[in-house]
Design an enzyme around this catalytic site. Structure first.
Site, PDB file in Angstrom:
ATOM      1  N   GLU B  60       0.822  -1.221   0.000  1.00 24.85           N
ATOM      2  CA  GLU B  60       0.000   0.000   0.000  1.00 24.85           C
ATOM      3  C   GLU B  60       0.849   1.261   0.000  1.00 24.85           C
ATOM      4  O   GLU B  60       0.548   2.216  -0.718  1.00 24.85           O
ATOM      5  CB  GLU B  60      -0.963   0.011   1.195  1.00 24.85           C
ATOM      6  CG  GLU B  60      -2.189  -0.870   1.017  1.00 24.85           C
ATOM      7  CD  GLU B  60      -1.937  -2.320   1.363  1.00 24.85           C
ATOM      8  OE1 GLU B  60      -0.787  -2.653   1.745  1.00 24.85           O
ATOM      9  OE2 GLU B  60      -2.877  -3.142   1.261  1.00 24.85           O
ATOM     10  N   HIS B 127     -10.998  -4.720   9.634  1.00 27.63           N
ATOM     11  CA  HIS B 127     -11.813  -4.625   8.419  1.00 27.63           C
ATOM     12  C   HIS B 127     -13.108  -3.876   8.691  1.00 27.63           C
ATOM     13  O   HIS B 127     -14.112  -4.112   8.043  1.00 27.63           O
ATOM     14  CB  HIS B 127     -12.155  -6.023   7.876  1.00 27.63           C
ATOM     15  CG  HIS B 127     -10.985  -6.801   7.379  1.00 27.63           C
ATOM     16  ND1 HIS B 127     -10.079  -7.389   8.218  1.00 27.63           N
ATOM     17  CD2 HIS B 127     -10.550  -7.075   6.114  1.00 27.63           C
ATOM     18  CE1 HIS B 127      -9.147  -8.008   7.501  1.00 27.63           C
ATOM     19  NE2 HIS B 127      -9.406  -7.824   6.228  1.00 27.63           N
TER      20      HIS B 127
END
Lengths: 370, 332
Positions: B60, B127
């Site tokens: 990322e 998440h």
């Protein structure tokens, strides 16, 4: 004629021959090229590196100007004209100048904070650099930032942030746009030996290799990351050995010889422009001053080693000697070039000290692009 | 005009923008060959090719930095994270490089960070998070949080055309909601062609006289349900969806509070460090004399997001909690 070439290469080097490399001794008249899993020593024939007079003068001016600009800045700091702190690249001039001088005007440079010479070689005017360091309105960041965190967009030089390592992915992105625009441009970036320990460095090298980006990464190994020597930073004999792991060629060169830097970087840039992908170049020098103006170097550095490099591997003195020895310039021409650089730096400094500070009423202006 | 899902609206926005401007490209993990973790970019790579729909390595920070570098040279990247939570890998890139770049006079950074966010059926601690709390205090970032399909499409187009970095929060929970199952104020038809939703304009989901309920993101659902309950009790609640957190539609907030005199702020994130604290402070500073009751907030429990269903339910703000707070305010 190309004195440095694979044709002149030695037999492949066995891995054990690389352990215990002494950068001062082992890079004196050769450099290491790693292609695939094979490493070879390439001899340097200096006669073949001899530039024409115009190029020689240009490089000399840039090296000398780099030294003069940083010395002017250093004395300005001592006189209280630089807010905050200041980082300089004394010892790094050849790596900065020799590499950035290979870039075309339209190509991007992604430098780090010790690459004053790269800024100058790419065309960042000394006045702009000085005004920036002094926190004045005419600096490119208009007083919003300091040091060589600054970029200079008219000459396609990016800014950087203090988080070392971060700029390698950014440089990869600049190279990515060159690739998809198919404009034949390559991108040059510099990172330090310390920066190679970050995850960002790895992520960027991997991305550049996977995407076959036109990116040349120069590691300015100045043998200290703040106070940390290479032995506490990485365990491989040379950082160039990481290149084959990423799937790109690697080089280990003497970063204090402007002509060697120029030769190897220009070949890597040409290869990148032709679509050959990225390259990693470890360019070794010695940081000849402390980490910052506040750093007490002698507290932790091997001062004997430092003095040896200062005596024999000062990039500015080295180039002076080469030019005389190979009869490219006369000592008088060299002295005149130094004097010109000194005068240019001092004039820029004097002018920048007259530049006004930014308007405090505009402190919150420009946070967003309209 | 048609009723489409939030996911379809996002896909349409990306598709149309890529057709419109060749500088727009997508980068993220699994978005090309795989069509994305939530299939927002399914079929894009076949149409636009591997150069414009880039399957990035699992990195990322690396691909966010690369996208920022591309933006510096005039490209308009849209970066997708599989889950908003993974944006923590990239803070230096977004917070230190992209956000401050224009202020440092180093040029615009036209880039969109797509963050599929918030709780969705036992996503657990990594998440389920609400990323606005990490970015709200950083100058130079716009923050969009669309709650309807109409806004998802119009605001994503607006974000792509904006010259600033935009934190674009998407709500996973909404991706698959069938329009016919949504409450009327959220069931908005989506134009087939081009339109944008300007930033900094809140939407009044429901007009009311007695109380103002400010919210954004997933909790528009609880807000509307609770307002319905209060209506049956004779209390009229005005529900406002902020839509963007930066810029903030201060005028809409202040006007509503001037009218009702009572304010409840609701968001899925925790109260501490949440955007609600800033909203409350603005109202207290600017229209204190119009307030007839203390400002109230409802948010998540002060803990990380737990996974097990009863814990997750207890963690999240619920309609019942909102109703209770509204009743207390109404009675004050």
């Amino acid at each position: 004629m190309r004195a440095i070439s694979y044709a002149a290469a030695s037999e492949p080097v066995r891995p054990e021959e690389l352990t215990g490399l002494d950068f001062h001794r082992d890079l004196a008249d050769r450099y290491l090229a790693i292609e695939g899993l094979e490493a070879r020593w390439i001899p340097i024939h200096r006669e073949g590196l001899r530039p024409d007079k115009e190029t020689a003068l240009r490089l000399h001016h840039l090296l000398s100007l780099t030294r003069a600009v940083e010395e002017s800045l250093d004395s300005a700091f001592r006189a209280g004209h630089i807010p905050g702190t200041a980082f300089f690249g004394r010892g790094n001039e050849a790596s900065s100048v020799g590499s950035a001088a290979c870039l075309r005007d339209e190509e991007w440079l992604v430098p780090m904070h010790r690459n004053c010479g790269a800024h100058l070689a790419k065309g960042h005017p000394p006045y702009s650099i000085m005004a920036h360091f002094f926190g004045r309105a005419d600096g490119p960041s208009q007083g919003r930032d300091g040091n060589f965190h600054v970029g200079y967009r008219p000459k396609r030089i990016t800014q950087l942030i203090s988080h070392i390592g971060t700029m390698v992915p950014i440089a990869a992105g600049v190279a990515w746009s060159a690739k998809v625009r198919r404009n034949g441009q390559a991108v040059l970036t510099h990172i330090g030996d310390g920066g190679t320990s970050t995850g960002d460095f790895h992520e960027a090298m991997n991305f550049a290799a996977v995407q076959k980006l036109p990116l040349v990464v120069v590691i300015d190994n100045n043998q200290y990351a703040y106070k940390t020597p290479p032995s506490d930073q990485y365990a491989c004999p040379t950082l160039a050995l990481r290149a084959p792991g990423y799937g790109m060629p690697g080089f280990l060169i003497d970063g204090t010889d402007v002509l060697v830097v120029r030769e190897v970087v220009s070949q890597a840039l040409d290869r990148a422009r032709r679509g050959g992908g990225p390259a990693l170049i470890e360019s070794v020098s010695m940081r000849l001053s402390g980490h910052s103006v506040y750093d007490r170097y002698a507290d932790y550095a091997d001062m004997e080693k430092l003095k040896l490099w200062e005596r024999e591997r000062d990039p500015v003195k080295r180039y002076d000697q080469f030019l005389v020895e190979y009869e490219v310039l006369t000592p008088e021409e060299i002295a005149a070039s130094h004097a010109r650089a000194r005068a240019e730096a001092e004039a820029a400094r004097d002018q920048a000290l007259k530049c006004p500070f930014p308007d405090p009423g505009k402190v919150a202006d420009g946070v967003f692009a309209e | 005009m048609s009723l489409i899902t939030y996911r379809e609206a996002l896909s349409a926005a990306l598709w149309e923008e890529m057709e419109r401007d060749e500088n727009v490209f997508l980068i993220g993990e699994d978005i090309g060959l795989g069509g994305g973790a939530f299939y927002v970019t399914k079929g894009f790579q076949q149409r636009f090719g591997r150069d414009r729909v880039v399957d990035a390595p699992l990195s990322e920070a690396g691909f966010t930095g690369a996208a920022i570098g591309a933006a510096l040279t005039g490209m308009r990247p849209v970066v997708e994270y599989q889950f908003a939570d993974f944006v923590t890998e990239t803070f230096k890139m977004i917070v230190d490089f992209a956000a401050g770049n224009h202020y440092r006079r180093m040029g615009p950074v036209p880039i969109v960070f797509r963050l599929p966010a918030a709780a969705l059926v036992s996503g657990g601690p990594y998440h389920s998070q609400n990323p606005e709390i990490w970015f709200f205090g950083t100058p130079g970032l716009k923050i969009a949080a669309p709650a309807t399909a109409y806004d998802a499409k119009g605001m994503l187009k607006q974000a792509i055309r904006d010259d600033n970095p935009v934190i674009f929060i998407e709500y996973k929970k909404f991706y698959s909601y069938r329009p016919e199952d949504l409450p009327a104020p959220l069931r908005i038809e989506v134009p087939e062609g081009d339109y944008t939703v300007p930033f900094g304009q809140a939407r009044t989901l429901r007009e009311g006289e007695d109380l103002t309920l400010l919210t954004f993101g997933t909790t528009v659902l609880e807000a509307l349900e609770a307002a319905q309950v209060l209506e049956s009790e004779g209390v009229s609640v005005e529900v406002i969806d902020l839509r963007t957190l930066v810029p903030l539609d201060k005028e809409a907030i202040l006007a509503s509070v001037r009218k009702t005199g009572k304010l409840l702020i609701l968001h899925e994130a925790r109260k501490r460090g949440g955007v609600g604290g800033e909203l409350a402070a603005i109202v207290a500073e600017e229209v204190f004399e119009h307030l007839d009751a203390p400002i109230r907030r409802v948010g998540a429990a002060e803990s990380p997001v737990p996974l097990s269903p009863p814990l997750e339910k207890a963690y999240l703000p619920s309609t019942a909690k909102v109703v209770e707070a509204l009743r207390e305010l109404a009675a004050f």
